[in-house]
Enzyme design. Structure first.
Site, PDB file in Angstrom:
ATOM      1  N   LYS A 124       0.841  -1.208   0.000  1.00 56.13           N
ATOM      2  CA  LYS A 124       0.000   0.000   0.000  1.00 56.13           C
ATOM      3  C   LYS A 124       0.876   1.258   0.000  1.00 56.13           C
ATOM      4  O   LYS A 124       2.053   1.191   0.370  1.00 56.13           O
ATOM      5  CB  LYS A 124      -0.921  -0.026   1.227  1.00 56.13           C
ATOM      6  CG  LYS A 124      -0.184  -0.046   2.560  1.00 56.13           C
ATOM      7  CD  LYS A 124      -1.121  -0.393   3.707  1.00 56.13           C
ATOM      8  CE  LYS A 124      -0.376  -0.385   5.026  1.00 56.13           C
ATOM      9  NZ  LYS A 124      -1.125  -1.062   6.095  1.00 56.13           N
ATOM     10  N   ARG A 141     -10.710  -0.741  14.796  1.00 55.01           N
ATOM     11  CA  ARG A 141     -10.598  -0.043  13.523  1.00 55.01           C
ATOM     12  C   ARG A 141     -11.591  -0.749  12.602  1.00 55.01           C
ATOM     13  O   ARG A 141     -12.774  -0.768  12.907  1.00 55.01           O
ATOM     14  CB  ARG A 141      -9.139  -0.075  13.041  1.00 55.01           C
ATOM     15  CG  ARG A 141      -8.836   0.971  11.990  1.00 55.01           C
ATOM     16  CD  ARG A 141      -7.347   1.056  11.668  1.00 55.01           C
ATOM     17  NE  ARG A 141      -6.812  -0.157  11.081  1.00 55.01           N
ATOM     18  CZ  ARG A 141      -5.546  -0.282  10.687  1.00 55.01           C
ATOM     19  NH1 ARG A 141      -4.697   0.711  10.805  1.00 55.01           N
ATOM     20  NH2 ARG A 141      -5.128  -1.408  10.152  1.00 55.01           N
ATOM     21  N   TYR A 157      16.353  30.822   7.284  1.00 57.10           N
ATOM     22  CA  TYR A 157      15.169  31.536   7.786  1.00 57.10           C
ATOM     23  C   TYR A 157      15.209  31.622   9.306  1.00 57.10           C
ATOM     24  O   TYR A 157      15.543  30.638   9.976  1.00 57.10           O
ATOM     25  CB  TYR A 157      13.891  30.790   7.407  1.00 57.10           C
ATOM     26  CG  TYR A 157      13.530  30.854   5.957  1.00 57.10           C
ATOM     27  CD1 TYR A 157      13.322  32.069   5.323  1.00 57.10           C
ATOM     28  CD2 TYR A 157      13.373  29.684   5.224  1.00 57.10           C
ATOM     29  CE1 TYR A 157      12.973  32.118   3.987  1.00 57.10           C
ATOM     30  CE2 TYR A 157      13.018  29.716   3.886  1.00 57.10           C
ATOM     31  CZ  TYR A 157      12.818  30.939   3.268  1.00 57.10           C
ATOM     32  OH  TYR A 157      12.482  30.978   1.961  1.00 57.10           O
ATOM     33  N   MET A 188      11.897  24.702   2.385  1.00 59.85           N
ATOM     34  CA  MET A 188      11.089  23.792   1.560  1.00 59.85           C
ATOM     35  C   MET A 188      11.962  23.007   0.591  1.00 59.85           C
ATOM     36  O   MET A 188      11.749  21.822   0.363  1.00 59.85           O
ATOM     37  CB  MET A 188      10.042  24.607   0.784  1.00 59.85           C
ATOM     38  CG  MET A 188       8.985  23.756   0.114  1.00 59.85           C
ATOM     39  SD  MET A 188       7.910  24.734  -0.962  1.00 59.85           S
ATOM     40  CE  MET A 188       7.154  25.857   0.181  1.00 59.85           C
TER      41      MET A 188
END
Ligand code: PLP
Length: 395
Positions: free
Chosen positions: A44, A142, A271, A318
């Site tokens: 998955k 679940r 930053y 980023m």
């Protein structure tokens, strides 16, 4: 000059998928299991970020019985690519998905009456008898029918001629910790369901409970099949579970030095000016950031360059992060840096990164974003195909 995929200049940041290590891991897992226990390879979420199709091809060759997936899209991508092995959709299906599942021979987990009836109707419309796996909740709360309320659903499934109860399963809430008492309680509850089945003369081919942690530490719960995800990718689910020697991480994350800066004492980095140079420093900029899935840290962690540790300084951006290479004078522009994986004798593990973000290895692996291209190495399938969500780039 041709402008096509063969000449495209690839980004100097990537995730390397070692299909040779994957193959070895699957062999070691297979060898550790009794021959009668099947292996369901859990692929998955693009095989935990490794690329589901490459992983599926290797796992099939090494004797996986079938694949565990989460979404209809994931299953269809494997079917469309020609994977014919059983595909088990974990979780719950919307009604609109059921006809797709029947048409493409996807095996559905059933948890409740409505889905059973709807699936039976669709299957008979197709003139098919379809396999289903009953999911029993034994304490995880679940998916699944409660263990003490499973019987009416079993009887319903058995009464539907277009359905065949191929499997019955449960999932452990805690299988990789030292304390196995809750897992054993869950297994006892699951056994009550199995006894009910036996008492009614219903034989089920595939009874399965174990994920990687259960596979390693709960051999009495292996039954007919184990569902292994993270261990196949070479990552042990916890620090206390049993070790299988030779299992190695399949994914590494790398980038090349894209700029070098020389700082004077008192100058700041990044930053928010989170780092101030205590003296003259030489720093390297790596073109990879939190937008690629690296944890958003400040002055923590680092990279391996020329076999040495370069500490991360300042806050990560980023698309970039900075590391201190003052003590690695031989480091140069475009040198390869390892952000996850091995270089020389040094290693940065998935668990090291998980610690930085206060999370677990699963989260680190699946968080490497798809803009970070996957480069398969040591495999035969490299560049033969395009993944639906990820491109396998030339080696
Ligand atoms: C994801 C998943 C697994 C695989 O778990 P690992 O810990 O990665 O081995 C097994 N079973 C179910 C139901 C799952 O959702």
């Amino acid at each position: 000059m041709e402008f096509d995929s063969t000449t495209f200049p690839l980004r100097p940041a990537w995730a390397e998928i070692d299909l040779g290590k994957l193959r070895r891991n699957v062999q070691l897992i297979r060898r550790d299991l009794p021959a009668r226990v099947r292996l369901l390879a859990v692929v998955k979420d693009e095989a935990y970020g490794h690329g589901a199709l490459d992983v599926a091809r290797v796992a099939v060759e090494e004797g996986a019985w079938g694949f565990g997936l989460s979404t209809l899209e994931e299953a269809m991508a494997l079917r469309d690519a020609g994977i014919t092995a059983p595909l088990l959709l974990l979780g719950e299906r919307q009604e609109a998905e059921l006809s797709w599942c029947v048409a493409h021979n996807l095996t559905v987990c059933v948890n409740e009456e409505h889905t059973v009836r709807a699936l039976a109707k669709i299957a008979s419309g197709f003139g098919k008898q379809v396999s289903v796996h009953l999911k029993v909740h034994t304490g995880m709360s679940r998916y699944g029918v409660r263990w003490d309320q499973a019987l009416p659903l079993i009887e319903l499934i058995c009464s539907e001629k277009s359905l065949q109860l191929e499997g019955v399963m449960t999932h452990f809430s805690q299988s990789d910790e030292t304390d196995k008492s809750f897992a054993n309680l869950q297994f006892a509850r699951f056994n009550e369901v199995l006894q009910d089945l036996a008492a009614r003369g219903v034989s089920v081919k595939l009874r399965h409970t174990c994920n990687s942690g259960g596979f390693l530490d709960l051999p009495h719960a292996h039954l007919d099949m184990v569902r292994v995800g993270i261990l196949m990718y070479g990552v042990f689910p916890s620090s206390v579970c049993r070790r299988i020697p030779g299992i190695k991480p399949v994914m590494s994350v790398k980038a090349r030095i894209a700029a070098i800066q020389h700082l004077k004492a008192g100058e700041v980095v990044g930053y928010g000016m989170r780092y101030t140079a205590p003296g003259e420093r030489r720093i390297a900029v790596l073109p990879i950031g939190y937008g690629d899935g690296f944890p958003r840290v400040r002055n923590q962690g680092g990279a391996l360059i020329r076999g040495q540790r370069a500490p991360l300084i300042g806050g990560i951006a980023m698309d970039a992060l900075m590391v201190d290479i003052t003590d690695i004078p031989e480091a140069q522009m475009w040198d390869e840096a390892v952000l996850m994986g091995c270089q020389g004798d040094e290693q940065i593990t998935v668990h090291d990164l998980a610690k930085l973000k206060n999370s677990v290895s699963y989260d680190v692996l699946t968080n490497w974003r798809l803009r970070l291209r996957r480069k398969s190495v040591n495999g035969t399938t490299t560049n033969e195909h395009k993944l639906t969500r990820m491109e396998t780039a030339p080696a």
